[in-house]
Enzyme design. Sequence first.
Site, short mmCIF file in Angstrom:
data_model
loop_
_atom_site.label_atom_id
_atom_site.label_comp_id
_atom_site.label_asym_id
_atom_site.label_seq_id
_atom_site.Cartn_x
_atom_site.Cartn_y
_atom_site.Cartn_z
N TYR A 156 0.84 -1.21 0.00
CA TYR A 156 0.00 0.00 0.00
C TYR A 156 0.87 1.25 0.00
CZ TYR A 156 -3.25 3.57 1.86
OH TYR A 156 -3.98 4.72 2.07
N1 LIG Z 1 -8.97 7.68 5.91
C1 LIG Z 1 -7.68 7.92 6.10
O1 LIG Z 1 -7.21 8.08 7.22
C2 LIG Z 1 -6.76 8.01 4.91
C3 LIG Z 1 -5.41 8.30 5.15
C4 LIG Z 1 -4.54 8.42 4.08
C5 LIG Z 1 -5.00 8.24 2.79
N2 LIG Z 1 -6.32 7.96 2.58
C6 LIG Z 1 -6.73 7.80 1.19
O2 LIG Z 1 -7.96 8.45 0.97
C7 LIG Z 1 -8.71 7.76 -0.03
C8 LIG Z 1 -10.08 7.42 0.49
O3 LIG Z 1 -9.90 6.60 1.63
P1 LIG Z 1 -11.07 6.32 2.67
O4 LIG Z 1 -10.43 6.30 4.01
O5 LIG Z 1 -12.24 7.19 2.41
O6 LIG Z 1 -11.42 4.79 2.29
P2 LIG Z 1 -12.82 4.02 2.39
O7 LIG Z 1 -12.45 2.56 2.46
O8 LIG Z 1 -13.66 4.56 3.49
O9 LIG Z 1 -13.48 4.32 0.99
C9 LIG Z 1 -12.88 3.88 -0.20
C10 LIG Z 1 -13.94 3.68 -1.25
O10 LIG Z 1 -13.29 3.12 -2.41
C11 LIG Z 1 -14.04 2.02 -2.86
N3 LIG Z 1 -13.17 1.05 -3.53
C12 LIG Z 1 -12.14 0.35 -2.99
N4 LIG Z 1 -11.62 -0.47 -3.90
C13 LIG Z 1 -12.34 -0.31 -5.03
C14 LIG Z 1 -12.31 -0.91 -6.32
N5 LIG Z 1 -11.44 -1.88 -6.62
N6 LIG Z 1 -13.20 -0.51 -7.25
C15 LIG Z 1 -14.10 0.46 -6.95
N7 LIG Z 1 -14.21 1.05 -5.75
C16 LIG Z 1 -13.33 0.67 -4.80
C17 LIG Z 1 -14.67 1.42 -1.60
O11 LIG Z 1 -15.82 0.63 -1.89
C18 LIG Z 1 -15.01 2.68 -0.80
O12 LIG Z 1 -16.30 3.18 -1.13
C19 LIG Z 1 -7.86 6.53 -0.40
O13 LIG Z 1 -7.10 6.83 -1.53
C20 LIG Z 1 -6.97 6.34 0.82
O14 LIG Z 1 -5.79 5.66 0.50
C21 LIG Z 1 -7.19 7.83 3.61
#
Ligand SMILES: NC(=O)c1ccc[n+]([C@@H]2O[C@H](COP(=O)([O-])OP(=O)(O)OC[C@H]3O[C@@H](n4cnc5c(N)ncnc54)[C@H](O)[C@@H]3O)[C@@H](O)[C@H]2O)c1
Length: 249
Positions: A156
Site C-alpha cells: 500500500y
Molecule cells: N482515511 C484515512 O485516514 C486516509 C489516510 C490516508 C489516505 N487515505 C486515502 O484516501 C482515499 C479514500 O480513503 P477512505 O479512508 O475514504 O477509504 P474508504 O475505504 O472509506 O473508501 C474507499 C472507497 O473506495 C471504494 N473502492 C475500494 N476499492 C475499489 C475498487 N477496486 N473498485 C471500486 N471502488 C473501490 C470502496 O468501496 C469505498 O467506497 C484513499 O485513496 C486512501 O488511500 C485515507
Amino acid sequence: MNQFATYPSLKNEAVVVTGGASGIGASIVEHFAAQGARVGFVDLDDKAGSELAAKTGARFMACDLRDIGALRKALAAFEKDQGPPLALVNNAARDDRHAIEDVTPEYWDERMATNLRHQFFAAQAVIPTMRKRKRGAIINVGSISWRLALGGMPAYVTAKSAVEGLTRGLARDLGPDGIRVNCLVPGWIMTERQIKLWLTPEGEAELMTKQCLKEKLYPPDVARMVLWLAADDSRMVTAQSFIVDGGWA
Ligand SMILES: NC(=O)c1ccc[n+]([C@@H]2O[C@H](COP(=O)([O-])OP(=O)(O)OC[C@H]3O[C@@H](n4cnc5c(N)ncnc54)[C@H](O)[C@@H]3O)[C@@H](O)[C@H]2O)c1
C-alpha cells in the site's frame, strides 16, 4: 463558527470521483454536488453507491476499478451523458494490512491494481476531452503513510508513494494543454472504516500529541481541499502535493 467557500467555477461542471460511495470519496461527492456540479462516481459498493446517488442526485456507476475495461466503459458513458469532466478525483484505495512474508506476486499486483493502476487509466480516459477544452483538473489522492514510514502495509505505501510520482509526471505532460494535476495527501481521517478498524483510545491520544491541531480530521476537511484544487481559484497550481493532516507529518 466555520464558514466555507462557494466556487462559481464548479457550478454545472461535470466531475468524476472514484471510490465515491463511502468515506472521503462520499464526502467529495457531496461537496461537489452542493456546489451545483454534475457528479458521477464509480465504486464497487452497490448499496452505499445507490444510497448516496439517491441522497445527492449524483450518478453512481457500479464498477470494480481493478477492471480497467469496466472503468473505461463507465467513464465513457458518463462523458457521453454529462459532457467532458472539468475534474477527475482519483480517490479509491484500500489500506489492507499485510505481513511481508505473506505477500505473493499475485497479491502485490492486486494491491497495485487497487491503489495505483486505475489512477493512471482514469486520467488517460478523461485527458482527450480535457485537452480539447484546454481545461481540466486531476486530483490524485495519496497518503501520509509512506512519508511517516508506517509499517504493516508495504505494498500500500509503495503504491501511495508512486501516486505522487504519477502526479508530477502527468503534470509535466499535461501542463501545455491547460490540465492541472495535483496530489492530495490525507493524514488520519476519521472515516467509518478507520473508526471501525483502527481507531483506539491509545491511538487517538498519540495522534493528538503529534498533530499541531488538537482535533480529529473528518472527510469534509479533505473534500474542501479537493474543491479548491478543482476550482479556478487554484488555476496556476500544478504538480504539487497538499497535506491535510492537522500538522501531523
Ligand atoms: N482515511 C484515512 O485516514 C486516509 C489516510 C490516508 C489516505 N487515505 C486515502 O484516501 C482515499 C479514500 O480513503 P477512505 O479512508 O475514504 O477509504 P474508504 O475505504 O472509506 O473508501 C474507499 C472507497 O473506495 C471504494 N473502492 C475500494 N476499492 C475499489 C475498487 N477496486 N473498485 C471500486 N471502488 C473501490 C470502496 O468501496 C469505498 O467506497 C484513499 O485513496 C486512501 O488511500 C485515507
